[in-house]
Design an enzyme around this catalytic site. Sequence first.
Site, PDB file in Angstrom:
ATOM      1  CB  ILE A 215      -0.977   0.015   1.194  1.00 45.69           C
ATOM      2  CG1 ILE A 215      -1.956   1.199   1.073  1.00 45.69           C
ATOM      3  CG2 ILE A 215      -0.242   0.023   2.512  1.00 45.69           C
ATOM      4  CD1 ILE A 215      -3.119   1.135   2.049  1.00 45.69           C
ATOM      5  CG  LEU A 216       3.307   4.488  -2.289  1.00 40.30           C
ATOM      6  CD1 LEU A 216       4.154   4.883  -1.073  1.00 40.30           C
ATOM      7  CD2 LEU A 216       4.198   4.257  -3.505  1.00 40.30           C
ATOM      8  CB  VAL A 217      -0.671   7.615   0.369  1.00 40.81           C
ATOM      9  CG1 VAL A 217      -1.109   9.030  -0.004  1.00 40.81           C
ATOM     10  CG2 VAL A 217      -1.880   6.782   0.783  1.00 40.81           C
ATOM     11  CE  LYS A 224      -1.964  17.133   1.455  1.00 39.48           C
ATOM     12  NZ  LYS A 224      -1.863  17.711   0.084  1.00 39.48           N
ATOM     13  N   GLY A 225      -5.284  11.717   5.163  1.00 40.80           N
ATOM     14  CA  GLY A 225      -6.378  10.772   5.348  1.00 40.80           C
ATOM     15  C   GLY A 225      -6.641   9.869   4.159  1.00 40.80           C
ATOM     16  CD  GLU A 249       3.625 -10.466   2.109  1.00 41.99           C
ATOM     17  OE1 GLU A 249       4.764 -10.897   1.846  1.00 41.99           O
ATOM     18  OE2 GLU A 249       2.727 -10.347   1.265  1.00 41.99           O
TER      19      GLU A 249
END
Length: 427
Positions: A215-217, A224-225, A249
């Site tokens: 997972i990556l923002v 920023k949510g 994981e």
Amino acid sequence: ITVSSKDEVGASDAARITPIDLNSFFEEDGKIYGYQGLSITIWVSSISFQAYADISYKSTSDGGKGVTDLKSALQNIFGETLLDSKDDFLQTFSSDGNYIRSIISSGEVLQHPLTNGHDGASTLSGKATSDLEVVRMVMDNPDAGSLYSRLVPLVLLLVDGSNPIDVTDSGWELYVLTQKKDLEHEDVQSRLLGFSAIYRFYHYPDSTRLRLGQILVLPPYQSKGHGRHLLEVIHNVAISEDVYDFTVEEPLDAFQHVRTCLDVQRLLGFEPIKEALNSTVLYLKQGRLSKKTHVPRFVPPSSAAEDVRRVLKINKTQLTQCWEILIYLSLDPIDKYVDDFEMIVSHRVKEEILGKDGGSGGKQVIEVPSEYKEDMSFVMFKTKDGKPSSVELDEDQTKQQEEQLKQLVDERLNVIKSVAQKVQLQV
């Protein structure tokens, strides 16, 4: 440096990514040889996810170890997304302006659990979601593989310990978080804010399990949510599709904090957990644990754990992580019961490290010197049949072990308090 337009290329206020350790990409010793006055600036388009490397240096000379092939090293990271020409890179902002919107058009738009189709709805974090959209793409869709291939460099650079997923494996699903952006005199553009790679396992006899692998923002959109929003949607998929459970994981600390905040909020409103929690809290309020000869294990009942897995899709390991936080939030006022609560945490941590006996039986950890790293080296002994161990700790080793256990307990208490404070603000 991430950029979203031609004007940002070379601008002093462009969004810079925190410096990253690239040693593993430059030969065996992680060093660059043969350059004087070397400067490398890499621009990554947040529109097309193609890149350009601006390399400058005063001179080169072979000092005995050759001259590092920078282009080859950078291509190990960026692959085909690295363009040779700056002009070609600048051209992508117009030629690929609708790349994201076009490529996700073949995916499935997922409904956020709190929007229900109404504009202006908010997430649990209070962020407006009317302009956010999560699209699911299965990896047997060529568009999904094409998009992920452009995101691979960011995975290598920004997701610790991650390797690219196998885009030929249809078990992988890509969840893409986008934001609709109105452009003056132009159509609406979709901006990719982040993504997650989820693997769907078969679970006997007729179910599946979802496991979050990555997972990556993207850096310009973090804090920023958005990661929370993406996680909420994925969790809602797990519930609505009635999978067996949803796991993660090897979660990093920052992600685990967000995940635990969300799960604690769900658990606080779940009736089977309320009943089990009330029973535990009543027991704790009866008197000081320090006066008791035996400190019981404070774990959620197996029946409640099964209800949580079946309905909320939270597995037992994650529920156990949340349980102490739920107890902390339920002990009101916490100041009155803080000593007993800290004893619970200390007892559980000691049991995990040293075994249930916590003394001469079970496990023993002894620090030993090492050429690699002395302060992190140890030997663990485990006794057989509950017999006393023949391994004895001297006074210094005993003191050091106690200090290490106290540090672990303090770290756990800080995590509990941090999550509890966040949850209390959002309830």
